[in-house]
Design an enzyme around this catalytic site. Sequence first.
Site, PDB file in Angstrom:
ATOM      1  N   HIS A   1     -10.349 -31.406 -32.391  1.00 32.50           N
ATOM      2  CA  HIS A   1     -11.235 -30.296 -32.039  1.00 32.50           C
ATOM      3  C   HIS A   1     -12.132 -30.642 -30.848  1.00 32.50           C
ATOM      4  O   HIS A   1     -13.327 -30.378 -30.845  1.00 32.50           O
ATOM      5  CB  HIS A   1     -12.055 -29.863 -33.244  1.00 32.50           C
TER       6      HIS A   1
ATOM      7  N   LYS B   1       0.837  -1.204   0.000  1.00 34.49           N
ATOM      8  CA  LYS B   1       0.000   0.000   0.000  1.00 34.49           C
ATOM      9  C   LYS B   1       0.875   1.258   0.000  1.00 34.49           C
ATOM     10  O   LYS B   1       0.587   2.230  -0.713  1.00 34.49           O
ATOM     11  CB  LYS B   1      -0.919   0.002   1.223  1.00 34.49           C
TER      12      LYS B   1
END
Length: 511
Positions: free
Chosen positions: A274, A137
């Site tokens: 696929h 922070k």
Amino acid sequence: MAAKRALISVSDKTGIVEFAKKVANLGFEIISTGGTKKTLADNGIPVKGVSDVTGFPEIMDGRVKTLHPAIHGGLLGKQDNDSHMQQLAEQGIMPIQLVCVNLYPFQQTIAKEGVTVEDAIENIDIGGPAMLRASAKNHESVAVVVDPADYDDVLKGLETGELSLQERRRLAAKVFRHTAAYDAMIAEYMTNLAEEEQPESVTVTYTLKQPLRYGENPHQKAAFYKKPLGTAFSIANAEQLHGKELSYNNINDADAALQIVKEFDQPAAVAVKHMNPCGVGTGKTISDAFQKAYFADSTSIFGGIVALNREVDAETAGALHEIFLEIVIAPSFSEEALQILTSKKNIRLLTVDFSSKGVMEKKFTSVAGGLLMQDLDNATLAEADVKIATKREPTEEEWEALKFGWKVVKHVKSNAIVVANRQMTLGVGAGQMNRIGAANIAIEQAGDKAKGAILASDAFFPMDDTVEAAAKAGITAIIQPGGSVRDEDSIKKADEYGIAMVFTGVRHFKH
């Protein structure tokens, strides 16, 4: 007193001695805790205990040691803010410019076999995340490093002057990702412990396994992430023995192949294109199983992915070598098989731990702005409410074929139809907008081999046209969930042709 202060407290001590020595040489006073303090002192690095800074002893077996204003004031005080600095001076608190912290090994602890809940709980770090978050922070004033991989870059920046704001922001962002991932693992563990199936929020974490050249298409950026504590039976935990890097589509197809091959206990081979199976075969040997998978659709297997559930031997490798394949996945490869297959430069050879194939996990699917979560489709015939809907019951051989087809069809994109015998697929109809369309594709592919075969459907028949098509092709038995308002039409049609039809009561949609 040193003009600068660094706080170093790490669980992962990789490279920490070398890092701390250079930090000390740069004029930092180092403060530390417990095991880290001892490691540094044992290596001749000047270090002060946190308790000497706070004037308060570590208590409750170390549960409380850094949670003190003398530490967090030094972390959170904005060093370009005169008021903050005045307050720190009034309280006798020295600002901290560098923080090097990583956390208790919660992930490693819960991964251990037989770990107790007590051990897991004790490895939930409290002080570490608090220090990291406070430092991140206040990253404009505090350089914070959580990853040993960043030690060299941080040192270079400190040696040449101050770390740039952009670099501090990068380090801070990594901290927040690190603590978020840490909390996500704890949240998942506690949620499972509490047996909550649908909590009010879900936080999942994955770590980068590898960047990918592109996604489904070359214009799409992509990367591959893995779950830190995911099952070993996974493409994410596969070991690559040979070949070029996996692509986005390779990974999807390989996962589909693994999910199908795990259905079988006997030697089995699965070929995928696929994300749909183009050939599935079983046999007495893995070579026999692969030959069946190959002949199920010798055209579509070209450029496909093959998964096998037994070690690849020389005989099987010889057959695989004759075809262009993208990937071969198996529990292992014999030395002879590796010699044969590695003669092809680009084929990817992967091994996967099949011993954990039964581990249950959730399936996540992203949608725009949301996430779908569900159980994996692990339903089997053993758990189904199986009913014979027709006058004729399946023969023993038909039963075996029906079981085989049912295992495969649940892995085919809906609408799905599979034509099979008891050891191999003969035709696969996948992803069609209507069921008769899927049936026609599967039947056409099977050709004359459909005579005496079975047909498996992932969902019920809305009308009797699929039964009609199956009968005309010579199919003798059908397995489907049942449940249509027009079931009687399909039953009547099956009885008319002498087809045995089984209802499972279980649907296997796959989207």
